[in-house]
Design an enzyme around this catalytic site. Structure first.
Site, PDB file in Angstrom:
ATOM      1  NE  ARG A  50       1.070  -9.731 -35.718  1.00 61.57           N
ATOM      2  CZ  ARG A  50       0.879  -8.538 -36.286  1.00 61.57           C
ATOM      3  NH1 ARG A  50       0.712  -7.465 -35.510  1.00 61.57           N
ATOM      4  NH2 ARG A  50       0.833  -8.421 -37.596  1.00 61.57           N
ATOM      5  CG  ASP A  52       2.120 -10.672 -25.342  1.00 62.40           C
ATOM      6  OD1 ASP A  52       2.093 -10.131 -26.465  1.00 62.40           O
ATOM      7  OD2 ASP A  52       1.190 -10.569 -24.517  1.00 62.40           O
ATOM      8  NE  ARG A 202       0.939 -12.601 -19.152  1.00 57.25           N
ATOM      9  CZ  ARG A 202       1.753 -11.578 -19.407  1.00 57.25           C
ATOM     10  NH1 ARG A 202       1.972 -11.192 -20.666  1.00 57.25           N
ATOM     11  NH2 ARG A 202       2.346 -10.951 -18.410  1.00 57.25           N
TER      12      ARG A 202
END
Length: 255
Positions: A50, A52, A202
C-alpha cells in the site's frame, strides 16, 4: 471465479496513495472503477504493497477476481482503456491459481529511491526525484547503510502510525549508487526486504542523506538504530522520489 495477477505502473502524484479512500483519488479506486466498467459490480482488488500519497510504482502487483474467463491480454487492454487519462497502466496480466495472493504470497519487495544532486531547479525530473543542492558522499552513506542490514528492531525508522505487529524486520539489501544522467548526478537507493514498516524506506533515505551531506556519521546511524526511538531518526524524505520497483514470489507470475 478466475483470478488474474496484474503488474501495475503508476505516477503517484495525483493519488492519495494506493488504498481506496472515500471521496479521495487512489490507485486502487481507479483500477476497481475500470474493472466495474468491464464487469458491472463491486470489485475489491488486493496489492503487494500500500504505497503512500505521492509514491510511484514501476512494478506493483495486484490481483483481481473476474466472473468471465478473460484472455489476459484483452483484460489488460480493456482495463487500460477505462483507466485513461489517469497515469496508471496495467503493464502485464496473467491468469493465476486461486490461492495466489498479491500481498500474502510475496517473498520480497524492492524499492528504488532517487535523489537528484544539483543546484538548478529540477524540470523534467520534478515530482520524480528528491532534489538536494549539494553532492553527497556516497561511500559514507553506504558505510552507514551497511549498519542497517540484517534483522533489527527498526523502531527508530518506523512511523508513529505504523500498524505492523512488530518493529523487527530483516533488511536484505540497501545498495547506494551514483548515477550520472544528462540532467545531473543522481543517487539511487536499492532497498529490499520481505516487508517494510510504514515510512521505513523514507526514514532510511532521509537519515542517510544527512550522512552524505556530512551532518551525521555512520556511527550516528548505528546509535540511532540501537536507540529504538523515533526521535533519533533523521528527517523523513519526501515521497516523490520513491518507487515500488519489484515484488518477488516463489513462482513469479510474470515469467
Amino acid at each position: 471465479m478466475p483470478r488474474y495477477a496484474l503488474q501495475v505502473e503508476y505516477d503517484g502524484a495525483p493519488f492519495h496513495g494506493w488504498q481506496r479512500q472515500k471521496s479521495l483519488a487512489s490507485v486502487q479506486g481507479a483500477i476497481e472503477n475500470a474493472l466495474a466498467r468491464i464487469e458491472p459490480r463491486t470489485h475489491n482488488i488486493a496489492a503487494a504493497g500500500r504505497t503512500d500519497t505521492g509514491v510511484h510504482a514501476l512494478g506493483q502487483v495486484a490481483h483481481c477476481d473476474m466472473e468471465r474467463d478473460w484472455d489476459p491480454f484483452r483484460l489488460s487492454e480493456a482495463v487500460n482503456y477505462h483507466l485513461k487519462p489517469q497515469p496508471v497502466a496495467i503493464v502485464r496480466c496473467v491468469a493465476v491459481a486461486d490461492d495466489f495472493h498479491a500481498r500474502f504470497s510475496a517473498l520480497e519487495r524492492r524499492y528504488l529511491f532517487r535523489i537528484l544532486c544539483r543546484r538548478a531547479p529540477a524540470t523534467h525530473q520534478r515530482g520524480y526525484v528528491w532534489q538536494v543542492k549539494n553532492q553527497l558522499d556516497v561511500p559514507a552513506m553506504q558505510e552507514a547503510a551497511n549498519r542497517l542490514l540484517g534483522e533489527h528492531d527498526f523502531t527508530t525508522f518506523r512511523s508513529t502510525i505504523c500498524q505492523a505487529l512488530t518493529p523487527i524486520k530483516t533488511l536484505e539489501r540497501l545498495k547506494i549508487t551514483k548515477v550520472e544522467t544528462p540532467h545531473g548526478t543522481e543517487v539511487h537507493f536499492d532497498v529490499r526486504a520481505r516487508s517494510f514498516l510504514h515510512n521505513q524506506v523514507r526514514s532510511f533515505v532521509g537519515t542517510l542523506e544527512r550522512v552524505g551531506s556530512g551532518s551525521l556519521t555512520p556511527d550516528d546511524v548505528e546509535r540511532a538504530l540501537q536507540a529504538r526511538d523515533r526521535a533519533a531518526c533523521g528527517p523523513v524524505c519526501p515521497p516523490h522520489g520513491l518507487y515500488l520497483a519489484h515484488v518477488g514470489y516463489p513462482q513469479p507470475p510474470f515469467d
